[in-house]
Scaffold this motif. Structure first.
Motif, short mmCIF file in Angstrom:
data_model
loop_
_atom_site.label_atom_id
_atom_site.label_comp_id
_atom_site.label_asym_id
_atom_site.label_seq_id
_atom_site.Cartn_x
_atom_site.Cartn_y
_atom_site.Cartn_z
N SER A 53 0.86 -1.18 0.03
CA SER A 53 0.05 -0.02 0.07
C SER A 53 0.88 1.32 -0.01
CB SER A 53 -1.02 0.14 1.13
OG SER A 53 -0.18 0.29 2.38
N LYS A 54 0.25 2.45 -0.29
CA LYS A 54 0.84 3.61 -0.36
C LYS A 54 1.62 4.09 1.15
CE LYS A 54 -2.38 6.32 -2.20
NZ LYS A 54 -2.91 7.73 -2.61
N ARG A 55 0.99 3.72 2.16
CA ARG A 55 1.37 3.97 3.49
C ARG A 55 2.69 2.87 3.68
NH1 ARG A 55 -4.65 4.47 5.53
NH2 ARG A 55 -4.79 6.47 5.36
N THR A 56 2.46 1.88 3.39
CA THR A 56 3.80 1.02 3.73
C THR A 56 5.16 1.51 2.70
OG1 THR A 56 2.44 -0.91 3.77
CG2 THR A 56 4.72 -1.59 3.35
N ILE A 57 4.84 1.86 1.70
CA ILE A 57 6.18 2.46 0.79
C ILE A 57 6.42 3.77 1.29
CG2 ILE A 57 6.69 3.22 -1.46
CD1 ILE A 57 4.53 1.44 -2.75
N ILE A 58 5.43 4.57 1.88
CA ILE A 58 6.08 5.79 2.46
C ILE A 58 6.76 5.28 3.70
CG2 ILE A 58 5.34 7.83 3.62
CD1 ILE A 58 3.04 8.04 1.93
N GLY A 59 6.07 4.63 4.52
CA GLY A 59 6.84 4.10 5.91
C GLY A 59 8.29 3.52 5.63
N LEU A 60 8.27 2.45 4.53
CA LEU A 60 9.50 2.16 4.18
C LEU A 60 10.59 3.04 3.71
CD1 LEU A 60 8.49 -1.01 2.05
CD2 LEU A 60 9.92 -1.19 4.19
N ILE A 61 10.24 4.11 3.09
CA ILE A 61 11.20 5.32 2.55
C ILE A 61 11.59 6.03 3.71
CG2 ILE A 61 11.40 7.33 1.22
CD1 ILE A 61 9.59 5.85 -0.73
N VAL A 62 10.85 6.29 4.54
CA VAL A 62 10.91 7.34 5.89
C VAL A 62 11.89 6.60 6.74
CG1 VAL A 62 10.04 8.44 7.85
CG2 VAL A 62 8.92 8.68 5.68
N GLY A 63 11.50 5.22 7.05
CA GLY A 63 12.28 4.31 8.03
C GLY A 63 13.65 4.25 7.30
N SER A 64 13.78 3.61 6.06
CA SER A 64 15.04 3.68 5.62
C SER A 64 16.02 5.04 5.55
CB SER A 64 15.20 3.29 3.99
OG SER A 64 14.34 1.80 3.90
N ALA A 65 15.41 6.04 5.29
CA ALA A 65 16.27 7.30 5.47
C ALA A 65 16.58 7.67 6.99
CB ALA A 65 15.17 8.55 5.08
N ILE A 66 15.84 7.40 7.92
CA ILE A 66 16.18 7.37 9.46
C ILE A 66 17.32 6.41 9.78
CG2 ILE A 66 15.47 7.10 11.64
CD1 ILE A 66 12.56 8.34 10.77
N ILE A 67 17.02 5.17 9.31
CA ILE A 67 18.24 4.33 9.62
C ILE A 67 19.56 4.61 8.76
CG2 ILE A 67 18.94 2.06 8.76
CD1 ILE A 67 16.09 0.98 9.32
N GLY A 123 13.87 4.07 13.29
CA GLY A 123 13.78 3.77 11.88
C GLY A 123 13.23 2.30 11.79
N MET A 124 13.95 1.31 12.22
CA MET A 124 13.03 -0.06 12.15
C MET A 124 11.74 -0.22 12.70
SD MET A 124 16.61 -1.74 13.44
CE MET A 124 16.20 -3.44 13.18
N VAL A 125 11.32 0.49 14.01
CA VAL A 125 10.13 0.56 14.60
C VAL A 125 9.08 1.41 13.29
CG1 VAL A 125 8.60 1.79 16.27
CG2 VAL A 125 10.70 0.59 16.68
N ILE A 126 9.58 2.24 12.74
CA ILE A 126 8.72 2.77 11.80
C ILE A 126 8.47 2.06 10.31
CG2 ILE A 126 8.65 4.67 9.71
CD1 ILE A 126 9.99 6.53 11.82
N ILE A 127 9.59 1.22 10.18
CA ILE A 127 9.36 0.13 9.04
C ILE A 127 8.55 -0.87 9.61
CG2 ILE A 127 10.61 -1.64 7.66
CD1 ILE A 127 12.98 0.34 7.54
N GLY A 128 8.48 -1.44 10.84
CA GLY A 128 7.62 -2.43 11.44
C GLY A 128 6.06 -2.20 11.35
N PHE A 129 5.79 -0.84 11.89
CA PHE A 129 4.56 -0.46 11.93
C PHE A 129 4.01 -0.38 10.47
CE2 PHE A 129 5.17 1.35 16.34
CZ PHE A 129 4.12 0.64 16.86
N SER A 130 4.75 0.29 9.31
CA SER A 130 4.46 0.74 8.14
C SER A 130 3.95 -0.86 7.36
CB SER A 130 5.37 1.14 7.44
OG SER A 130 6.52 0.58 7.09
N MET A 131 4.74 -1.84 7.66
CA MET A 131 4.39 -3.34 7.07
C MET A 131 3.08 -3.77 7.74
SD MET A 131 6.89 -3.66 5.02
CE MET A 131 6.95 -5.31 4.86
#
Length: 155
Positions: A3-17, A137-145
């Motif tokens: 979903s769009k929210r998952t993709i946004i969460g992956l991008i934001v989480g990856s940038a923070i990491i 960043g890992m928590v953000i990716i986890g929630f977005s997944m």
């Protein structure tokens, strides 16, 4: 399909990491500080420089008149409280791990200009801070997944 929210969460989480990882690498080892400070008439400033052994330090003080006291670890440079006029150049090397303590007091009628290249060891609190940034960043990716698996009510 993500979903769009998952993709946004992956991008934001990856940038923070990535930011946390870069910061973690930049805080490893020693840090060079280029000091450029102006001290007003009658003011004093203390410096504490923690540094590993065999690190060279450079400081230049220019002003009308000033007092300086310096204590370096081990058998390094030791200057008792001494008065100086016009200009002083200090170059010393840390012979042991430890802190150099400097106290500068402006006793003249004009501002004091302090410049220098000081090499200090990194503060351990930054390691903990960088690990916290990477973890967030890992928590953000986890929630977005979680948005890919099921759509919660209200979203």
């Amino acid at each position: 399909m993500l979903s769009k929210r998952t993709i946004i969460g992956l991008i934001v989480g990856s940038a923070i990491i990535a930011i946390g990882g870069y910061s973690l690498l930049s805080h490893v080892g020693t840090i060079t500080i280029n000091e450029d400070y102006v001290l007003a008439v009658g003011d004093s400033i203390p410096y504490t420089i923690p540094a590993p052994d065999h690190t060279s330090q450079h400081m230049k003080i220019v002003g009308d008149a000033f007092d300086l006291k310096l204590q370096s670890p081990g058998a390094g440079l030791q200057i008792p409280n001494t008065s100086y006029k016009d200009e002083l150049k200090l170059d010393w090397v840390h012979l042991e791990d430890g802190e150099t303590k400097i106290l500068i007091q402006n006793t003249g009628n004009s501002e004091l200009h302090i410049t220098g290249e000081l090499i200090r060891s990194s503060d351990p609190i930054w390691f903990t801070f960088d690990i916290m940034v990477i973890t967030s960043g890992m928590v953000i990716i986890g929630f977005s997944m979680g948005f890919t698996l099921r759509k919660p009510k209200g979203f």
